[in-house]
Write an enzyme that holds these catalytic residues in place. Sequence first.
Site, PDB file in Angstrom:
ATOM      1  N   ARG A 283       0.878  -1.377  -0.064  1.00 25.49           N
ATOM      2  CA  ARG A 283      -0.041  -0.133  -0.071  1.00 25.49           C
ATOM      3  C   ARG A 283       0.719   1.125   0.025  1.00 25.49           C
ATOM      4  O   ARG A 283       0.378   2.378   0.436  1.00 25.49           O
ATOM      5  CB  ARG A 283      -1.018  -0.032   1.043  1.00 25.49           C
ATOM      6  CG  ARG A 283      -1.862  -0.951   1.156  1.00 25.49           C
ATOM      7  CD  ARG A 283      -3.255  -0.879   2.376  1.00 25.49           C
ATOM      8  NE  ARG A 283      -3.989  -1.870   2.048  1.00 25.49           N
ATOM      9  CZ  ARG A 283      -4.182  -3.106   2.688  1.00 25.49           C
ATOM     10  NH1 ARG A 283      -3.193  -3.394   3.530  1.00 25.49           N
ATOM     11  NH2 ARG A 283      -5.151  -3.968   2.580  1.00 25.49           N
ATOM     12  N   LYS A 305       4.436  10.838 -11.366  1.00 24.16           N
ATOM     13  CA  LYS A 305       3.622   9.989 -12.427  1.00 24.16           C
ATOM     14  C   LYS A 305       4.572   8.815 -12.550  1.00 24.16           C
ATOM     15  O   LYS A 305       5.596   8.839 -12.653  1.00 24.16           O
ATOM     16  CB  LYS A 305       3.385  10.398 -13.815  1.00 24.16           C
ATOM     17  CG  LYS A 305       2.349  11.529 -14.012  1.00 24.16           C
ATOM     18  CD  LYS A 305       1.981  11.689 -15.759  1.00 24.16           C
ATOM     19  CE  LYS A 305       0.871  12.826 -15.685  1.00 24.16           C
ATOM     20  NZ  LYS A 305       0.767  13.181 -17.251  1.00 24.16           N
ATOM     21  N   GLU A 347      13.061  16.858 -24.814  1.00 25.90           N
ATOM     22  CA  GLU A 347      12.118  17.067 -23.954  1.00 25.90           C
ATOM     23  C   GLU A 347      12.333  18.617 -23.349  1.00 25.90           C
ATOM     24  O   GLU A 347      11.777  19.299 -23.070  1.00 25.90           O
ATOM     25  CB  GLU A 347      12.242  16.291 -22.469  1.00 25.90           C
ATOM     26  CG  GLU A 347      11.518  15.004 -22.947  1.00 25.90           C
ATOM     27  CD  GLU A 347       9.955  15.038 -22.732  1.00 25.90           C
ATOM     28  OE1 GLU A 347       9.375  16.036 -22.554  1.00 25.90           O
ATOM     29  OE2 GLU A 347       9.408  14.013 -23.155  1.00 25.90           O
ATOM     30  N   LYS A 389       8.984  22.127 -14.922  1.00 27.00           N
ATOM     31  CA  LYS A 389       7.978  20.862 -14.465  1.00 27.00           C
ATOM     32  C   LYS A 389       7.507  21.174 -13.098  1.00 27.00           C
ATOM     33  O   LYS A 389       6.354  20.911 -12.876  1.00 27.00           O
ATOM     34  CB  LYS A 389       9.163  19.824 -14.624  1.00 27.00           C
ATOM     35  CG  LYS A 389       8.121  18.506 -14.368  1.00 27.00           C
ATOM     36  CD  LYS A 389       7.249  17.957 -15.525  1.00 27.00           C
ATOM     37  CE  LYS A 389       6.628  16.742 -15.298  1.00 27.00           C
ATOM     38  NZ  LYS A 389       7.425  15.639 -15.509  1.00 27.00           N
ATOM     39  N   GLU A 399      -3.536  16.508 -13.144  1.00 25.02           N
ATOM     40  CA  GLU A 399      -4.130  16.984 -14.241  1.00 25.02           C
ATOM     41  C   GLU A 399      -5.566  17.056 -13.987  1.00 25.02           C
ATOM     42  O   GLU A 399      -6.244  16.833 -15.022  1.00 25.02           O
ATOM     43  CB  GLU A 399      -3.643  15.871 -15.471  1.00 25.02           C
ATOM     44  CG  GLU A 399      -2.474  15.901 -15.557  1.00 25.02           C
ATOM     45  CD  GLU A 399      -2.166  14.983 -16.944  1.00 25.02           C
ATOM     46  OE1 GLU A 399      -2.944  13.771 -16.865  1.00 25.02           O
ATOM     47  OE2 GLU A 399      -1.182  14.961 -17.410  1.00 25.02           O
ATOM     48  N   ARG A 404      -1.611  20.902 -16.281  1.00 25.50           N
ATOM     49  CA  ARG A 404      -0.432  20.210 -16.556  1.00 25.50           C
ATOM     50  C   ARG A 404      -0.387  19.547 -17.750  1.00 25.50           C
ATOM     51  O   ARG A 404       0.593  18.988 -18.433  1.00 25.50           O
ATOM     52  CB  ARG A 404      -0.612  18.843 -15.444  1.00 25.50           C
ATOM     53  CG  ARG A 404       0.722  17.966 -15.537  1.00 25.50           C
ATOM     54  CD  ARG A 404       0.958  17.230 -14.110  1.00 25.50           C
ATOM     55  NE  ARG A 404       1.864  16.392 -14.241  1.00 25.50           N
ATOM     56  CZ  ARG A 404       2.341  15.501 -13.299  1.00 25.50           C
ATOM     57  NH1 ARG A 404       1.805  15.438 -12.311  1.00 25.50           N
ATOM     58  NH2 ARG A 404       3.552  14.664 -13.506  1.00 25.50           N
ATOM     59  N   ASN A 408       2.103  17.633 -22.451  1.00 29.13           N
ATOM     60  CA  ASN A 408       1.845  16.638 -23.577  1.00 29.13           C
ATOM     61  C   ASN A 408       2.023  17.027 -24.899  1.00 29.13           C
ATOM     62  O   ASN A 408       1.709  16.423 -25.851  1.00 29.13           O
ATOM     63  CB  ASN A 408       0.243  16.073 -23.146  1.00 29.13           C
ATOM     64  CG  ASN A 408       0.141  15.674 -21.798  1.00 29.13           C
ATOM     65  OD1 ASN A 408       0.931  14.732 -21.413  1.00 29.13           O
ATOM     66  ND2 ASN A 408      -1.084  15.771 -21.281  1.00 29.13           N
ATOM     67  N   HIS A 411       3.069  14.816 -27.466  1.00 30.25           N
ATOM     68  CA  HIS A 411       2.943  13.499 -27.114  1.00 30.25           C
ATOM     69  C   HIS A 411       1.983  12.705 -27.458  1.00 30.25           C
ATOM     70  O   HIS A 411       2.022  11.481 -27.445  1.00 30.25           O
ATOM     71  CB  HIS A 411       3.056  13.412 -25.344  1.00 30.25           C
ATOM     72  CG  HIS A 411       4.544  13.756 -24.754  1.00 30.25           C
ATOM     73  ND1 HIS A 411       5.120  14.834 -25.095  1.00 30.25           N
ATOM     74  CD2 HIS A 411       5.002  12.929 -23.875  1.00 30.25           C
ATOM     75  CE1 HIS A 411       6.276  14.913 -24.350  1.00 30.25           C
ATOM     76  NE2 HIS A 411       6.243  13.913 -23.525  1.00 30.25           N
ATOM     77  N   HIS A 415       3.464   9.265 -28.638  1.00 33.94           N
ATOM     78  CA  HIS A 415       2.950   7.987 -28.063  1.00 33.94           C
ATOM     79  C   HIS A 415       2.289   6.983 -28.908  1.00 33.94           C
ATOM     80  O   HIS A 415       2.477   5.702 -28.919  1.00 33.94           O
ATOM     81  CB  HIS A 415       1.881   8.182 -26.764  1.00 33.94           C
ATOM     82  CG  HIS A 415       2.250   8.800 -25.613  1.00 33.94           C
ATOM     83  ND1 HIS A 415       1.573   9.288 -24.812  1.00 33.94           N
ATOM     84  CD2 HIS A 415       3.688   8.860 -25.319  1.00 33.94           C
ATOM     85  CE1 HIS A 415       2.443   9.729 -23.715  1.00 33.94           C
ATOM     86  NE2 HIS A 415       3.541   9.245 -24.222  1.00 33.94           N
ATOM     87  N   HIS A 428      11.923   7.324 -26.840  1.00 32.60           N
ATOM     88  CA  HIS A 428      10.742   8.165 -26.521  1.00 32.60           C
ATOM     89  C   HIS A 428      10.825   9.477 -26.982  1.00 32.60           C
ATOM     90  O   HIS A 428      10.090  10.351 -27.404  1.00 32.60           O
ATOM     91  CB  HIS A 428      10.521   8.137 -24.969  1.00 32.60           C
ATOM     92  CG  HIS A 428       9.370   9.204 -24.450  1.00 32.60           C
ATOM     93  ND1 HIS A 428       8.154   8.835 -24.707  1.00 32.60           N
ATOM     94  CD2 HIS A 428       9.479  10.333 -23.687  1.00 32.60           C
ATOM     95  CE1 HIS A 428       7.497   9.938 -24.309  1.00 32.60           C
ATOM     96  NE2 HIS A 428       8.422  10.876 -23.754  1.00 32.60           N
TER      97      HIS A 428
END
Length: 519
Positions: A283, A305, A347, A389, A399, A404, A408, A411, A415, A428
């Site tokens: 947990r 994330k 990036e 960031k 988000e 935020r 993207n 992206h 992606h 990436h």
Amino acid sequence: MVHVVLTGFMATGKTEVGRRLARILACPFMDIDSLVEVAAGRTVAEIFANEGEPCSIPRTAAAWPRPGPSCASRPDRKRFSGGWGTPRAGRSWRTRTAHQIGLRASRRCSPSAHLRMPLPPMRSTLPSSASTTSSSACAGSWRDGDGVQVVEAEARVTAEGAVQEVEVGLGPRSYSIVIGAGLLPGVGTRLASLGLHGRAAVVTSERIGALYREPIVESLRAAGFHPTAVEFPDGEEHKNLAWLAVLYDRLLEAGLERRSLVVAVGGGVVTDLAGFAAATLLRGLPMALVPTTLVGQVDAAIGGKTGMNHVLGKNLIGAFHQPRVVIADVDVLRTLPRREFIAGLSETIKYGIIRDAALFRHLEERLSEVLELRRDLLVGLVAACCRHKATVVGDDEREEGGGRMVLNFGHTMGHALEALTDYRRFLHGEAVAIGMVAAARVSRALGRCGSETVGRLERLLKRAGLPTEIPGGMTPTALALAMQTDKKSVDGRIRFVCVEEIGRTSFVELTAQEIVNHL
């Protein structure tokens, strides 16, 4: 507060090196000579010519800053330019509270020699004050036509105190991003200072583990932890539920408990996989991130994330789990494969295009030096990206407010390209580079930006060695289908990030088919 004091004879470059250090480290700079001149109403050269060097020492003593409550409360670092003749009181304070660097230069590399300016007669005070200097470095060389422009020859000059910290402000879950060079040996000490202790699992990939596993394990052990190392194969194709199950098994076999620490050492794949394991095992376990790729240092390791790839798309399974600290050592970028470093530049360029026109221009002007892995530039570049960031994450951690989502940019298409190529063809950052150009072209088609903006982005990416074109053979239908499964899609529409101009963006609701139609 940490002070750095630069000392040396006249014409060794104290002022110029001090100003450069201040710019690199984003710190205030104070020139003692300037304070003396203001107080005396004359230049230092006039004081020396009329009174001689011995008479200048009391003036320097009066001008030297004294630490007090207002000074001690400031959390910044200062760069001072001083001389060998700094008075005893100033030397005593320097010895107690400052990093000291002595600069020396031969007449061949002295600006005074270059400009054929005669040095006034002076009695040397070097023997009496040399003992206060902890390190020395040549100030550099002086180039014809540049006046007194310093070219640093010693990285140590910029390494002293060259650590920047950026706070991610999230209330009780706030943490620091520490950026600098040579930070790995201090990982254990820093983690212990946060109150962490006991068992610790160093999660890394096989290639990264071969380079950094032992130094970090030893650092943890020296700080009182009981560390163990867990490794898995390199590559995005291992960021899936099958390898997550393997990681769970190995962490439990290592005896981790609820308060045990997970230290993720590697790129985005490692921080995502280890982060999701830390978020869900028992947990939730405390986590520290030591990103070893440029993508990781400026993006993947910041913001909490974590995620696993699914056969239907990238990062479709994940959680938010903030680390206790992020430690970004730019020296590890020197062992990064060249292709991976270049992929990470996409990036950094992204932050310029979405938020910071000055950063974008800085990359345009100094890209060749960044590609040479200049340590000072890397620390500054990573820190600048981390600040952006951190600001975005602090305003919209999960988000929920939409802010935020600006991160993207590029992206959505990126992606899709990764998914269509089974995460094997593109790194990436390479996929994001193609995606950013695609997003800029869609923005132009929608009348959001001009061709100049698109052209500047394309040119910078190409100069960096990044791809900019969607590969042949990928049909519009396949791209649209891949984008439809994007986790940010709502009711069949995507909140697409458009560029308005360098440093400014906007959101437009589009379907995947509309995006493809505007390419």
